[in-house]
Design an enzyme around this catalytic site. Structure first.
Site, PDB file in Angstrom:
ATOM      1  N   SER A 190      -7.096  10.381   1.420  1.00 51.47           N
ATOM      2  CA  SER A 190      -8.491  12.315   1.576  1.00 51.47           C
ATOM      3  C   SER A 190      -7.811  12.630   3.441  1.00 51.47           C
ATOM      4  O   SER A 190      -7.795  13.764   3.610  1.00 51.47           O
ATOM      5  CB  SER A 190      -9.660  12.076   1.980  1.00 51.47           C
ATOM      6  OG  SER A 190     -10.361  10.224   2.852  1.00 51.47           O
ATOM      7  N   HIS A 218     -10.287  13.157  -4.798  1.00 54.17           N
ATOM      8  CA  HIS A 218      -9.545  14.189  -4.153  1.00 54.17           C
ATOM      9  C   HIS A 218      -8.496  14.404  -4.881  1.00 54.17           C
ATOM     10  O   HIS A 218      -7.566  15.503  -5.103  1.00 54.17           O
ATOM     11  CB  HIS A 218      -9.062  13.771  -2.804  1.00 54.17           C
ATOM     12  CG  HIS A 218     -10.394  13.767  -1.630  1.00 54.17           C
ATOM     13  ND1 HIS A 218     -10.267  14.690  -1.174  1.00 54.17           N
ATOM     14  CD2 HIS A 218     -11.049  12.889  -1.094  1.00 54.17           C
ATOM     15  CE1 HIS A 218     -11.578  15.041  -0.207  1.00 54.17           C
ATOM     16  NE2 HIS A 218     -12.059  13.160   0.046  1.00 54.17           N
ATOM     17  N   LYS A 249     -17.024  17.785  -5.555  1.00 52.44           N
ATOM     18  CA  LYS A 249     -15.752  17.896  -4.894  1.00 52.44           C
ATOM     19  C   LYS A 249     -15.277  19.482  -5.551  1.00 52.44           C
ATOM     20  O   LYS A 249     -16.202  20.569  -6.128  1.00 52.44           O
ATOM     21  CB  LYS A 249     -14.454  17.019  -4.525  1.00 52.44           C
ATOM     22  CG  LYS A 249     -14.960  16.477  -3.090  1.00 52.44           C
ATOM     23  CD  LYS A 249     -13.958  14.831  -3.181  1.00 52.44           C
ATOM     24  CE  LYS A 249     -13.916  14.461  -0.998  1.00 52.44           C
ATOM     25  NZ  LYS A 249     -15.186  13.550  -1.862  1.00 52.44           N
TER      26      LYS A 249
END
Lengths: 415, 82
Positions: A190, A218, A249
């Site tokens: 990240s 991610h 996310k």
């Protein structure tokens, strides 16, 4: 017991120490839905101003998507607000299992279990499946939630240099005496935005009889041709033993996470993972919204394709402007300043120009590696990126760092 | 430089420092506060020292402060060996 004057003084002193070390975190208050254009109040008490958001994990731009909001409304009406229970007492609805099945299909695994967050998934999974006969071998840059989960597990902990396959192989050789070996990595790291060499990790795992864990928080929804994750990108889809990921996310951005993988691991988590056992079920409204998100990402690659275009456009623009960025393939594009104060000052000046991005520095990243982490979204249009790029150019000119590399920036500002 | 100090420095160079990192590592180089070793990866250093010296370092002694320099680590080993 009373909160004594001595206790108050102690905690005030601790907070001051954090402040003096430059590590004090201040929240910016957003007065709008999450989007490419947001309304921000910062500092607290100041007026609300419009800004282009360059630091959200809203990769697919689904956080405020009208179809997701409508599905969440419908879920609220049909399944209620809360379940007032953990999953195993009376907290499992049909839609929880439905979402777990969609995630299993999408991630290419055997089964999936929802957790309140991916932080909870990572905190609970290792303790549930390993014991003191086993070893966990983790990349040194894995997410803090994985580090915490490993600390809660009785298996031996070991680490390898970031993405160093030679070092990982040494560790696998060293631990051949253990019952089970679990290699642990992030899919996309990240802070740097680089991708794990999952194909090479899987090959080493096969050679040395190890299992592979990857946190795809991610990458789920956008890395790989159809957005399945780094395992798809690296050609090892279907070969992962355990994946953890988040709904917080790209997949709508609300909250919730999961452990997905071999069905025996999932069952062990259902029986033993404490954050799962002792947390309330994921709220029905979030599950309903996430089901719509899964329908969107599984029916079209349009959003991940746009995100990929945006990321490529932004990387190229940053390089043309003369900023020093970390190379990579993900929509995480760190702009490097090395000096913590410079990164903070730069972010403050960007905000004055209507661009919201945040500086990161030690201990979040290594000393002398301060940066502003920019994150692209499918919600960005080229217009957003052009405006943000101009702001970076203007502020970069002010600090005299355009066209300068690491060595020169450090010579100018120190680390 | 004594053999123990040398062996710890060699281990840290191999275990924690990248091949293209040419910074000098001495007995007083800050390891943890200097960002070379973090508290997460420190565990393999502790295990190496225990194995090499036939000792067990109690968790309370394996503090980031004690492990912050090779000099400190060597002093801790010598104390535990007594």
């Amino acid at each position: 017991m009373a909160f004594s004057a001595a206790a108050r003084q102690f905690y005030q002193s601790e907070i001051e120490t954090i402040r003096e070390a430059g590590l004090f975190k201040e929240e910016r208050t957003i007065h709008s839905p999450q989007a490419a254009d947001i309304e921000v109040e910062f500092p607290a008490g100041s007026g609300v101003r419009k800004a282009i958001n360059m630091c959200a994990n809203n990769y697919l731009g689904l956080s405020s998507h009208p179809e997701v909001i409508a599905a969440a409304h419908a879920g609220l009406d049909s399944r209620g607000y809360g379940m007032s229970s953990v999953r195993f007492i009376c907290g499992t609805q049909d839609i929880h299992r439905e979402l777990e099945e969609r995630l299993t299909e999408f991630l290419g695994t055997e089964d999936t279990l929802l957790f309140p967050s991916c932080m909870d998934a990572n905190a609970g999974v290792f303790e549930a499946i390993l014991n003191d006969q086993d070893v966990m071998i983790a990349d040194r840059l894995v997410h803090a939630s994985i580090v915490d989960g490993m600390r809660l597990c009785k298996a031996m902990t070991d680490t390898f240099k970031h993405s160093d396959m030679g070092h990982l192989e040494e560790k696998l050789q060293e631990h051949q005496d253990k019952r089970f070996r679990l290699i642990i990595t992030d899919g996309v790291f990240s802070m740097d935005g680089d991708l794990a060499k999952i194909d090479e990790i899987v090959a080493l795992a096969e050679k040395y009889d190890a299992m592979v864990f990857s946190d795809e928080s991610h990458s789920t929804g956008f890395i790989g041709k159809t957005g399945r994750g780094v395992h798809e990108h690296c050609g090892v889809f279907g070969k992962m033993d355990i994946i953890t990921t988040t709904l917080g996310k790209a997949l709508g951005g609300a909250s919730g996470g999961c452990v997905s993988g071999k069905r025996e691991f999932i069952e062990m988590c259902r029986q033993r993972a404490r954050p799962y056992l002792f947390s309330n079920t994921v709220a029905p409204v979030i599950v309903a919204g996430a089901l719509k998100v899964m329908e969107i990402v599984m029916s079209s690659t349009e959003r991940r394709d746009k995100l990929e275009w945006n990321a490529n456009y932004w990387r190229k623009m940053m390089i043309e402007i003369g900023l020093d960025i970390k190379a990579g393939e993900s929509p995480i594009v760190p702009v490097m300043f090395y000096n913590a104060k410079l990164a903070q000052d730069f972010a403050r000046d960007l905000f004055a120009e209507g661009v919201y991005a945040v500086g990161f520095f030690f201990p979040v990243v290594p000393k002398g590696a301060a940066r502003i982490r920019t994150q692209l979204s499918a919600a960005h249009d080229q217009r957003h990126l052009d405006i943000a790029g101009e702001a970076f150019r203007k502020v970069g000119t002010k600090y005299g760092i355009l066209g300068k590399g690491k060595k020169e920036i450090i010579e100018m500002y120190g680390v | 430089m004594d053999e123990l100090t040398r062996s710890v420095i060699d281990y840290i160079k191999h275990e924690y420092i990248e091949a293209d990192d040419d910074r000098e590592l001495t007995a007083t180089t800050p390891l943890i506060s200097g960002g070379i070793v973090d508290s997460f990866s420190m565990i393999s250093l502790k295990r190496f020292i225990e194995k090499k010296n036939g000792i067990t370092i109690p968790d309370v002694e394996a503090s980031p402060e004690a492990f912050d320099t090779v000099k400190g680590i060597v002093a801790l080993v010598n104390k535990l060996k007594k």
